[in-house]
Structures are given as C-alpha cells and as structure tokens.
Design a protein around this motif. Structure first.
Motif, short mmCIF file in Angstrom:
data_model
loop_
_atom_site.label_atom_id
_atom_site.label_comp_id
_atom_site.label_asym_id
_atom_site.label_seq_id
_atom_site.Cartn_x
_atom_site.Cartn_y
_atom_site.Cartn_z
N TRP A 54 0.85 -1.19 0.00
CA TRP A 54 0.00 0.00 0.00
C TRP A 54 0.89 1.24 0.00
O TRP A 54 1.85 1.33 0.76
CB TRP A 54 -0.88 0.05 1.26
N GLU B 181 0.12 5.43 0.09
CA GLU B 181 -0.90 6.47 0.05
C GLU B 181 -0.41 7.77 0.66
O GLU B 181 0.66 7.81 1.28
CB GLU B 181 -2.18 5.99 0.74
N THR C 8 -2.10 8.65 -9.80
CA THR C 8 -2.44 8.76 -8.38
C THR C 8 -3.85 9.33 -8.28
O THR C 8 -4.18 10.32 -8.95
CB THR C 8 -1.39 9.65 -7.68
N ILE D 150 -4.56 7.27 -3.44
CA ILE D 150 -3.82 6.02 -3.69
C ILE D 150 -2.76 6.34 -4.74
O ILE D 150 -3.08 6.80 -5.84
CB ILE D 150 -4.75 4.89 -4.17
N ASP E 70 1.04 1.87 -5.85
CA ASP E 70 0.36 1.03 -4.85
C ASP E 70 -0.16 -0.25 -5.54
O ASP E 70 -0.69 -0.17 -6.64
CB ASP E 70 -0.81 1.86 -4.30
N ARG F 256 -2.29 -2.58 -3.89
CA ARG F 256 -3.37 -3.19 -3.09
C ARG F 256 -4.46 -3.80 -3.98
O ARG F 256 -5.25 -4.62 -3.53
CB ARG F 256 -4.01 -2.15 -2.16
N THR F 257 -4.52 -3.36 -5.23
CA THR F 257 -5.60 -3.81 -6.12
C THR F 257 -5.23 -5.09 -6.89
O THR F 257 -5.93 -5.45 -7.84
CB THR F 257 -5.91 -2.71 -7.15
N LYS G 173 -8.03 1.92 -9.19
CA LYS G 173 -7.98 2.53 -7.85
C LYS G 173 -9.36 3.10 -7.49
O LYS G 173 -9.82 3.00 -6.35
CB LYS G 173 -6.90 3.62 -7.82
N TRP H 24 -11.58 0.25 -6.55
CA TRP H 24 -11.23 -0.24 -5.20
C TRP H 24 -11.85 0.68 -4.15
O TRP H 24 -12.43 0.21 -3.17
CB TRP H 24 -9.71 -0.30 -5.04
N MET H 25 -11.77 1.97 -4.35
CA MET H 25 -12.35 2.92 -3.38
C MET H 25 -13.87 2.73 -3.30
O MET H 25 -14.45 2.73 -2.22
CB MET H 25 -12.05 4.37 -3.80
#
Ligand code: G3P
Length: 503
Positions: free
Chosen positions: A47, A49, A91, A107, A111, A113-114, A147, A150-151
């Motif tokens: 991650w 951020e 971003t 994000i 990153d 995370r996805t 991203k 994901w949010m």
C-alpha cells in the motif's frame, strides 16, 4: 528592459516524493525555486498512500518559499503571468463536491493493493488488453480506474458520496486545480492515464466507464494541455491564471523538445519513464508498451501521441538503500560507491518492489539480489542498483524498436539519477546508443511552464517553445565491447527470470 517590466511563468511540479515550485524567465531560465520533500504512507505491504490535504499543503509551502526568494531578488509576484501544473500521474483522489474535502487518502500510482481486484477484472474482461484499443492501456494495478473501483468497493465515505451524488474523482492535477481555482478539470495527458478516456476521441469512454463502474458525472472535464483552466483564488499567486497542465512524463517531453515523431526521452525519477513521440496517430503496442497522449498544446492544436515504457522503481531503490538498509547516507554516495568497482562483480538487483512494469507487466514479480559471492562489496550492490534501471530501459527500448519499426539512435535523459555520470555511462554501455543529457535538467517543470506561457501569451508559438527547450548537452557513448554487453545482458535476463519465478 527594467526589472519591473520583465515577465515570468511559474510551474508547480508535484511528484511522488516531493513538490516544487519554480519560476522561469522568458528565456526558460530558472529564477527562483523551492522544494518540499515528503514521505508517503506505507500502511500495509504494497500500500502507498498520501493525504491529499498534505499534498496541497506541500504546494502552498513550495509556492511560499519560491515567492520569498523571487521577492528578495527585487521582483513582484504580479510579474508572474501564468502557472503550469505538472504532476505524478495515475495517483487517484476522491473528494466530496459539497465540502470540497477528500473522502480518503490518495492512492499513489505504485500502490499494488488492487492486485486481487485486477486479477478478477482480467477474468471478467477475458484479457488484460481488452480495452487497450480504446484507452491504450492494459488492466494493471497502475492506472486510476482500478484505484477508483477499489475505493468504491472498500471506502464507506466514497460509497456514501456516490449515493448522495457528490462523489468526484480526480488525478493530482484535477485535485490541485480544483482547490486552487474551484474548477473541475483535467488535461488530455492525465486523462489518458486513467483507463477511462478514449484516446481517439478525447472523451470518457462509455464502455470503460461501465466496465469499471465509474460515472461520467464523477469525472472532470477533459481539456487540452495549454489553455487557461481558471485563476488562482487565494494566497501569494491570487488571480494568476493556471494555463498549462501535463502529467510529469509528458511535460518532460515538452521540456526536452521531443516535438517530432521519433524523438524520445527517459526520465529517472521515483520511477523511470521512457516516452517515444509517434506523431499524430496512436500506435498500439504488441510488446508491452503503453499508448498515451504526449501533449495537446492548445484547444485547437493537434494532439500528439507517444509509446511509453514505465519502470516502477528507479530513485525509490536508492531511497530504500538509504532509509531501510542504511547502505548510504545520501543519494550522491551511490555514484562514489559504484565507482569503487570496475563492474557489477556478477551481482544483479532486480528492483521489482511493486512487481515489474513494462514490458513484463507482472504484479507478482518481487525484488531479488542474485549472484552474490564473498567477493561482493557495497560498491557492487550500489552498481547493481544503478544498472537495474538501465537494463530495464534497454528492455523498453527493444520493445519500442519492435512496435515503431524505428531504430532509435539518440535518447534524451533527465531526472535525479542523470546527475550521476557513472549511471549515464552505464546506460550508454547497456543501450549502445547516444545518451544525451541537457544542461538544464528541470525539464518537467519547464514543460509545464512552456505550456502555461503559450496559453497566456508569454510565448506565441510551438516554434518559440522549441527554441527555449533546446539546451546545451553532454553526450555519453558506449565504452564496452559487444561481448561484454552480451554477457551483462545474459546475467540480467537470468536475474529477471528469478524475480518472475518468485510467485
Ligand atoms: O506514472 C507515475 C509518474 O508520473 C511518477 O513520476 O517522477 O514522481 O516518479 P515520478
């Protein structure tokens, strides 16, 4: 001309690990600048951020620092006729249109995370390149749409704002222009990194929006890279128009004068990004490169395209050696250390901290250091780190050759790592073409300033911009034999196999 009659253009350069504000005179020379370095947050493995408010504050601090210097030289900020913005791309920020406040941390582009989400999206799409002919990009963790999705799935505040109809997404340019002027816009270069823009029509693509579950009303208006987006509404630059906007890599194309097809540049920042101007038509890669908009210098100007090879880790590997490993105290030491050895001593460092980007696109690749013996020293490790980005650049150059059918003979370079002569010599040795470094290295900021200056009439034509962007250069040529190069490349290929095998 008296001092008070001179005119200037400013550039906000909002990067992954620092923000700068620079003021240029009409010859494209830097008159004043100030840099604010900052750390991103690494809440969990993979991650990355950052609070959008802290990003905005870093912009305010950079502007204040530069303006103080500018004033102390006897100039007035009213002499700044326009400001350009250039920014870390992809971003993603989510904010609420009612409060103007962010709904969650931004994000950052690197990153990962996805990762799982990306795998399920690829399954659903049937292939990672399903939308490449529309947006120019493959489905990976890198781009904004993933991203955003994901949010929408994971952040309650984002879901609630969607319900209320107040959700707004944006890349960093959009966030900054929104907070500085109140207008909700982006430019074609930044929009081309979201996976949501049709790169032939320059409109949000209905097909991509539907697939990623993002609504048109949640996205900014797409504009050219050189036009007035609004006036700054507060602070030291109150009433100055923001007139230029480009993603940082595209801004470097303009600042390096890569205006014609066949011209290419490589910028060594936190990551490393090679862009090759393909002219009026997009070329769709068969070799793992991205198709992207290079620039559109005015609402009526013909947009230009580029093929891009992105490397996730360049300067960030040096930061890692300094902050996490303690091998060096300052980045400048890398060159000295690397100079203590004749070659890499058989050591290879694949810096795949966020997987490997172009041309591999493997989010499961991991960093590895191979070829260690007791002979290896700190110098070999430093050299292997610098070599890593140079080998990855070579892989991208090969892909560009294949996709464009053009033999690139000259690569323009800029960014932090290019201050090291050793690194540029290694790059020339590995690429075996001319590597050209300009004397004026702030090419990203210059590109944004040139776009802004064109929009507000400080400069009149693209021809004038070309002249300003020309700089004295240092050229590097290969000093090694073909045999040596082949041996080095073989070692690198084996190291990459280990990195890819890790998963
Ligand atoms: O695509 C990411 C890129 O725009 C970040 O650039 O210079 O901050 O590494 P940089």
């Amino acid at each position: 001309m008296s001092k008070s009659e001179e005119t200037f253009v400013g550039a906000i350069d909002q990067g992954t690990s620092s923000t700068r504000f620079l003021i240029f005179n009409v010859k494209g020379q830097i008159v004043a600048s100030h840099q604010v370095e900052y750390e991103n947050h690494y809440a969990k493995a993979g991650w990355v951020e950052k609070s959008p408010i802290e990003i905005l504050e870093s912009v305010d601090t950079a502007i204040a620092g530069t303006c103080r210097r500018f004033n102390s030289l006897g100039y007035d900020t009213a002499q700044i006729k326009g400001v350009g913005i250039t920014n870390q791309r992809e971003t993603t920020v989510a904010f609420d249109s009612e409060t103007g406040e962010p709904l969650t941390n931004a994000i950052i582009w690197n990153d990962v995370r996805t990762k799982e989400l990306v795998h399920s999206l690829i399954d659903e799409a049937g292939s990672s390149t399903r939308f490449a002919s529309i947006c120019g990009l493959p489905i990976t963790t890198y781009f904004s749409a993933v991203k955003m999705r994901w949010m929408l799935e994971n952040v309650p505040e984002v879901k609630a704002a969607r319900e209320k109809g107040t959700l707004r997404f944006g890349t960093i340019d959009t966030w900054l222009i929104y907070k500085l002027t109140g207008n909700y816009v982006t430019d074609v270069t930044n929009a081309s990194r979201t996976m949501l823009m049709d790169i032939k029509t320059f409109k949000w693509s209905e097909e991509c929006l539907e697939f990623f579950g993002v609504r048109d009303s949640e996205l900014p208006e797409i504009r050219s890279s050189a036009e007035v987006y609004g006036n700054i509404n507060d602070g030291r630059l109150k009433d100055v128009p923001i007139g230029g906007c480009l993603g940082d890599q595209q801004a470097a194309m303009v600042g390096q004068s890569c205006f014609d097809p066949g011209e290419a540049k490589n910028t060594y920042g936190t990551g490393c990004f090679m862009l090759f101007n393909t002219g009026d038509k997009p070329i769709f890669s068969k070799n793992g490169l991205l198709t992207t908009v290079a620039f559109q210098l005015g609402p009526k100007a013909q947009p230009k395209y580029a093929l891009e090879g992105s490397i996730a880790v360049a300067g960030s590997a040096i930061q890692w050696l300094r902050d996490k490993i303690g091998l060096i105290v300052s980045p400048a030491e890398m060159g000295f250390l690397a100079d203590t050895v004749e070659d890499n001593g058989g050591v290879y460092f694949v810096t795949a901290f966020s997987g490997l980007f172009a041309p591999y696109w493997r989010d499961d690749a991991r960093g590895c250091i191979v070829g260690l013996t007791q002979y290896a020293t700190r110098g070999h490790l430093a050299r292997a780190t610098l070599e890593s980005v140079c080998y990855q650049s070579r892989a991208i150059l090969e892909a560009m050759r294949k996709d464009s059918g053009t033999e690139l003979r000259r690569l323009r370079v800029d960014g932090g790592l290019t201050n090291s002569d050793q690194t540029m010599q290694i790059q020339a040795d590995i690429l075996d073409i001319e590597v050209v470094r300009p004397e004026m290295r702030e090419t990203t900021a210059l590109g944004a300033a040139l776009a802004a200056g064109l929009a507000v009439g400080v400069w009149q034509s693209e021809g004038e911009l070309r002249q300003i962007a020309q700089s004295n250069v240092t050229a590097f040529w290969s000093h090694i034999t073909e045999e040596k190069r082949t041996e080095m490349l073989k070692g690198w290929d084996k190291a990459v196999e280990r990195s890819l095998d890790w998963a």
